[in-house]
Design a protein around this motif. Structure first.
Motif, PDB file in Angstrom:
ATOM      1  N   LYS A  85     -87.134  13.743  -0.143  1.00 45.70           N
ATOM      2  CA  LYS A  85     -86.394  12.858  -1.032  1.00 45.70           C
ATOM      3  C   LYS A  85     -85.198  13.650  -1.529  1.00 45.70           C
ATOM      4  N   PHE A  86     -84.034  13.032  -1.580  1.00 46.85           N
ATOM      5  CA  PHE A  86     -82.836  13.808  -1.873  1.00 46.85           C
ATOM      6  C   PHE A  86     -81.759  12.960  -2.547  1.00 46.85           C
ATOM      7  N   THR A  87     -80.797  13.671  -3.146  1.00 45.60           N
ATOM      8  CA  THR A  87     -79.590  13.068  -3.697  1.00 45.60           C
ATOM      9  C   THR A  87     -78.417  13.928  -3.257  1.00 45.60           C
ATOM     10  N   SER A  88     -77.425  13.314  -2.639  1.00 46.74           N
ATOM     11  CA  SER A  88     -76.248  14.029  -2.171  1.00 46.74           C
ATOM     12  C   SER A  88     -74.999  13.412  -2.787  1.00 46.74           C
ATOM     13  N   LEU A  89     -74.077  14.274  -3.207  1.00 47.63           N
ATOM     14  CA  LEU A  89     -72.849  13.823  -3.840  1.00 47.63           C
ATOM     15  C   LEU A  89     -71.643  14.229  -3.007  1.00 47.63           C
ATOM     16  N   TYR A  90     -70.668  13.333  -2.935  1.00 44.71           N
ATOM     17  CA  TYR A  90     -69.447  13.584  -2.162  1.00 44.71           C
ATOM     18  C   TYR A  90     -68.236  13.136  -2.988  1.00 44.71           C
ATOM     19  N   CYS A  91     -67.091  13.744  -2.710  1.00 49.40           N
ATOM     20  CA  CYS A  91     -65.878  13.302  -3.390  1.00 49.40           C
ATOM     21  C   CYS A  91     -64.647  13.661  -2.559  1.00 49.40           C
ATOM     22  N   LYS A  92     -63.548  12.970  -2.871  1.00 49.93           N
ATOM     23  CA  LYS A  92     -62.260  13.248  -2.246  1.00 49.93           C
ATOM     24  C   LYS A  92     -61.329  13.976  -3.208  1.00 49.93           C
ATOM     25  N   ASN A  93     -61.824  14.218  -4.412  1.00 47.61           N
ATOM     26  CA  ASN A  93     -61.027  14.864  -5.443  1.00 47.61           C
ATOM     27  C   ASN A  93     -61.087  16.383  -5.278  1.00 47.61           C
ATOM     28  N   SER A  94     -59.992  16.986  -4.871  1.00 52.55           N
ATOM     29  CA  SER A  94     -59.969  18.427  -4.606  1.00 52.55           C
ATOM     30  C   SER A  94     -60.164  19.258  -5.867  1.00 52.55           C
ATOM     31  N   LEU A 126     -65.015  15.882   0.738  1.00 50.45           N
ATOM     32  CA  LEU A 126     -64.794  15.095   1.954  1.00 50.45           C
ATOM     33  C   LEU A 126     -63.354  15.248   2.434  1.00 50.45           C
ATOM     34  N   GLU A 127     -63.215  15.730   3.629  1.00 51.94           N
ATOM     35  CA  GLU A 127     -61.885  15.832   4.222  1.00 51.94           C
ATOM     36  C   GLU A 127     -61.509  14.553   4.957  1.00 51.94           C
ATOM     37  N   GLU A 128     -62.524  13.776   5.330  1.00 51.83           N
ATOM     38  CA  GLU A 128     -62.288  12.517   6.035  1.00 51.83           C
ATOM     39  C   GLU A 128     -62.531  11.345   5.090  1.00 51.83           C
ATOM     40  N   ASN A 129     -62.246  10.142   5.566  1.00 54.08           N
ATOM     41  CA  ASN A 129     -62.438   8.944   4.758  1.00 54.08           C
ATOM     42  C   ASN A 129     -63.777   8.271   5.053  1.00 54.08           C
ATOM     43  N   TYR A 130     -64.745   9.073   5.407  1.00 53.28           N
ATOM     44  CA  TYR A 130     -66.073   8.540   5.682  1.00 53.28           C
ATOM     45  C   TYR A 130     -67.128   9.613   5.418  1.00 53.28           C
ATOM     46  N   ILE A 131     -68.365   9.162   5.300  1.00 50.45           N
ATOM     47  CA  ILE A 131     -69.511  10.062   5.168  1.00 50.45           C
ATOM     48  C   ILE A 131     -70.346   9.932   6.431  1.00 50.45           C
ATOM     49  N   ASN A 132     -70.640  11.060   7.053  1.00 53.30           N
ATOM     50  CA  ASN A 132     -71.417  11.057   8.293  1.00 53.30           C
ATOM     51  C   ASN A 132     -72.907  11.119   7.950  1.00 53.30           C
ATOM     52  N   LEU A 133     -73.571   9.983   8.088  1.00 51.38           N
ATOM     53  CA  LEU A 133     -75.000   9.922   7.769  1.00 51.38           C
ATOM     54  C   LEU A 133     -75.837  10.745   8.741  1.00 51.38           C
ATOM     55  N   SER A 134     -75.361  10.897   9.955  1.00 46.96           N
ATOM     56  CA  SER A 134     -76.089  11.699  10.953  1.00 46.96           C
ATOM     57  C   SER A 134     -76.194  13.143  10.484  1.00 46.96           C
ATOM     58  N   ASP A 135     -75.083  13.670   9.971  1.00 48.16           N
ATOM     59  CA  ASP A 135     -75.093  15.045   9.468  1.00 48.16           C
ATOM     60  C   ASP A 135     -76.009  15.178   8.261  1.00 48.16           C
TER      61      ASP A 135
END
Length: 202
Positions: A85-94, A126-135
């Motif tokens: 069970k996990f929680t992952s956070l992502y952002c585009k804000n450098s 995030l360097e791209e405009n998507y989140i890779n669920l596979s990774d």
């Protein structure tokens, strides 16, 4: 499997996947060390909840699957049940990324910002405009694989001489191999004395 950021809003998105998905099959094939037909019976469930909170994209999820691993002692294949069970956070804000290491999540001890509610959790830039669920799924499952996988904590391993699996029975190596660890050196010593004696006789 990609989820584009424009599709994520403050309203949670619930996603469910199984082993029938092509990208899930690829992950399982990559992580499984045994490709026997029995492994195809694996029933995998992946449940993800995705939403945007301010500038942060939050993914909470749980995975329930079986991985086929090789025991580090006896080399036999065994099934390892993974239920992370996990929680992952992502952002585009450098500004939320540690400037000393590009791409690394900002430390919880960095100066506070507008996203203090996430200050105790690492945030992936995030360097791209998507989140890779596979990774994401691959990483979570890799964390479930022990450094030294064991089919059983009491696994007896293999005989270092003949390779017999001690979990299945004993071998005859103990009777064949001498119990004196320096017996070979003794033989060499006797051989050297014989050679010297022959030299003197000449």
């Amino acid at each position: 499997m990609k989820v584009y950021l424009r599709e994520i809003s403050e309203y949670p998105i619930e996603l469910q996947f199984s082993e029938n998905e092509t990208w899930v099959k690829k992950i399982l094939n990559q992580l499984n060390e045994n490709t026997s037909p029995e492994k195809q019976k694996n029933c995998t469930q992946i449940k993800l909840n995705i939403q945007k909170v301010d500038d942060v994209f939050v993914i909470t999820g749980k995975i329930d699957t079986l991985l086929s691993l090789s025991c580090s002692r006896c080399l036999d294949s065994f099934v390892h049940h993974c239920k992370p069970k996990f929680t992952s956070l992502y952002c585009k804000n450098s500004e939320m990324v540690n400037p000393r290491s590009k791409g690394q999540a900002k430390s919880a001890h960095e100066p506070p910002n507008s996203n203090d509610q996430f200050s105790d959790i690492d945030i992936t830039y995030l360097e791209e405009n998507y989140i890779n669920l596979s990774d994401l799924v691959t990483e979570q499952l890799q964390l479930q694989v022990p450094f030294q996988p064991l089919c059983n904590k009491n696994c007896k391993g293999l005989c270092t001489h003949c390779g017999t699996n001690f979990n299945l029975g004993k071998c005859a190596c103990e009777k064949i191999i001498t119990k004196k660890p320096f017996a070979t050196l003794s033989n060499l010593k006797n051989l050297s004395k014989t050679e010297n004696k022959n030299e003197l006789q000449r």
